[in-house]
Design an enzyme around this catalytic site. Sequence first.
Site, short mmCIF file in Angstrom:
data_model
loop_
_atom_site.label_atom_id
_atom_site.label_comp_id
_atom_site.label_asym_id
_atom_site.label_seq_id
_atom_site.Cartn_x
_atom_site.Cartn_y
_atom_site.Cartn_z
N HIS A 280 0.85 -1.28 -0.11
CA HIS A 280 -0.03 -0.20 -0.04
C HIS A 280 0.70 1.25 -0.07
O HIS A 280 0.58 2.29 -0.79
CB HIS A 280 -1.08 -0.13 1.16
CG HIS A 280 -1.53 1.20 1.47
ND1 HIS A 280 -3.04 1.30 1.11
CD2 HIS A 280 -1.35 2.39 2.01
CE1 HIS A 280 -3.59 2.64 1.38
NE2 HIS A 280 -2.19 3.33 1.90
N GLU A 281 2.00 1.29 0.77
CA GLU A 281 2.78 2.54 0.95
C GLU A 281 3.67 2.68 -0.31
O GLU A 281 3.76 3.91 -0.86
CB GLU A 281 3.79 2.35 2.04
CG GLU A 281 3.30 2.08 3.61
CD GLU A 281 2.10 3.40 3.97
OE1 GLU A 281 2.80 4.55 3.51
OE2 GLU A 281 1.21 3.29 4.34
N HIS A 284 1.52 4.30 -2.94
CA HIS A 284 1.49 5.84 -2.90
C HIS A 284 2.57 6.50 -3.60
O HIS A 284 2.20 7.41 -4.33
CB HIS A 284 1.62 6.36 -1.35
CG HIS A 284 0.35 6.26 -0.43
ND1 HIS A 284 -0.62 6.85 -0.96
CD2 HIS A 284 0.04 5.57 0.52
CE1 HIS A 284 -1.77 6.63 0.01
NE2 HIS A 284 -1.20 6.10 0.99
N GLU A 362 -6.03 6.83 -1.09
CA GLU A 362 -5.97 5.76 -0.40
C GLU A 362 -6.58 4.81 -1.03
O GLU A 362 -6.19 3.51 -1.32
CB GLU A 362 -6.52 6.00 0.77
CG GLU A 362 -6.06 7.02 2.00
CD GLU A 362 -4.80 6.58 1.92
OE1 GLU A 362 -4.32 5.44 2.34
OE2 GLU A 362 -3.38 7.39 2.42
N ASP A 366 -4.76 1.39 -2.00
CA ASP A 366 -5.24 0.13 -1.92
C ASP A 366 -5.44 -0.97 -3.20
O ASP A 366 -5.02 -2.19 -3.01
CB ASP A 366 -6.64 0.00 -1.23
CG ASP A 366 -6.64 0.61 0.09
OD1 ASP A 366 -5.64 0.64 1.02
OD2 ASP A 366 -7.66 0.82 0.59
ZN LIG Z 1 -2.26 5.27 2.72
#
Ligand SMILES: [Zn+2]
Length: 419
Positions: A280-281, A284, A362, A366
């Site tokens: 997930h990071e 980003h 987000e 995801d």
């Molecule tokens: Zn996040």
Amino acid sequence: MRMIFIGLLLGKMGTQLWLAWLNRRAAWAQKGAKAVPFGIMTPERYERSLDYTLAKNAFGSWELVYDGLWTGLLLFGGVLPWVAMEAAQLLGLGVMEGWGSLLGYSLAFALCGIVTGLPSLPWEWWAQFRLEAKFGFNKSTLKLWIIDKLKGFVLGLVIGCPLIAVLFKLYLSFPEHWYLGGFAVLAGFQLLMLVIYPLWIMPLFNTFKPLAAGVLRDRLMALAQRTQFPVEDIHIMDGSRRSGHSNAFFTGLGRWRRIVLFDTLVEQLSEEQLEAVLAHEIGHYKRGHVLKRLLVGFGTLAIGFGALGWLLNQAHTGFFSLFGFPKNGPMIYYAFLVLSLLSEIFTFWITPLLNRQSRSHEYEADAFAKKAMGSSAPLVGALHILHEKNLSQLMPHPIFSGFYYSHPTLVERQKALEL
Ligand SMILES: [Zn+2]
């Protein structure tokens, strides 16, 4: 004119109290429920998360009223000009000219910030040592808390004062178009902080250790390889020194980028779930969110400086006497003081827009994690544990979360992940 600003202050406060009230009602209505959405946590834990929400809500509402009264007193009760004059006098400041006097005024500005910030200290103490402690989250000690405050204060002086002095100098040298230079200086400063913050500032408060060699590290490094996100290390932060809350984040830019996992997180999640959080990071980063957020930050900064420029052009009309300042004197010093208190009544209204952008990021991160892991299950599992451990409110009032939440709610995220 004075009434307009009082109205704006009251409008913001009223809106905040209304949002809190909406959410408080939603939480009350959910109490005592037998069924927990998605069976995310046990009914007992769910009940406790609602108690936590309600405790924070009540505390926050009282604090809002208190803060509003204090800000009102500062701006419209003559307290701010009094503090400003006393600070300038204490430092023996006269006409604003030359670097010595500019630094003096920036120091006076910092001094005013400390004095006007003092009344909020008891509230911060209560939040940490009463509220958080009651729900088992506080891990800090009074000593550590005081040291943190002092460190923050020294850091603010060392970094902030020269920066403010440069802005003052720009104003004195180019009174017409100084705000363009001011914007450039602060934008450059933000860029610099993106690099300096994780490298030098965060280590002043926490210890960062590279994740030790072993199965977990191999697994996370393999994920980084697979997603073409070469990192040298994954950093573990001792978040447990202060709080039981767990988290993971991504900071920095380019070759200074850094992935940080809280030690609390590593303890709570399985290896597969940690991998999903890391994915997930990485998402980003891969989706360019750092850069996008930076650009939006520059946009708001430009608007802020535009407003400041306009404000200073009003100085001759006696604008600052609205807040009890004299018509002559170091105008830029007055302007910074007034704006440091006033800016929030404007920026508050763009919070929902910024949060909306953040929430869409987000969802993208995801989706990236789901693809990288080949399944949504590990991330959903990780999110369940995170919400359960952090006692996060599962179903906040939609208007409340729409306004304040930088992340979609768990229910929303799970729906999107399992689409
Ligand atoms: Zn996040």
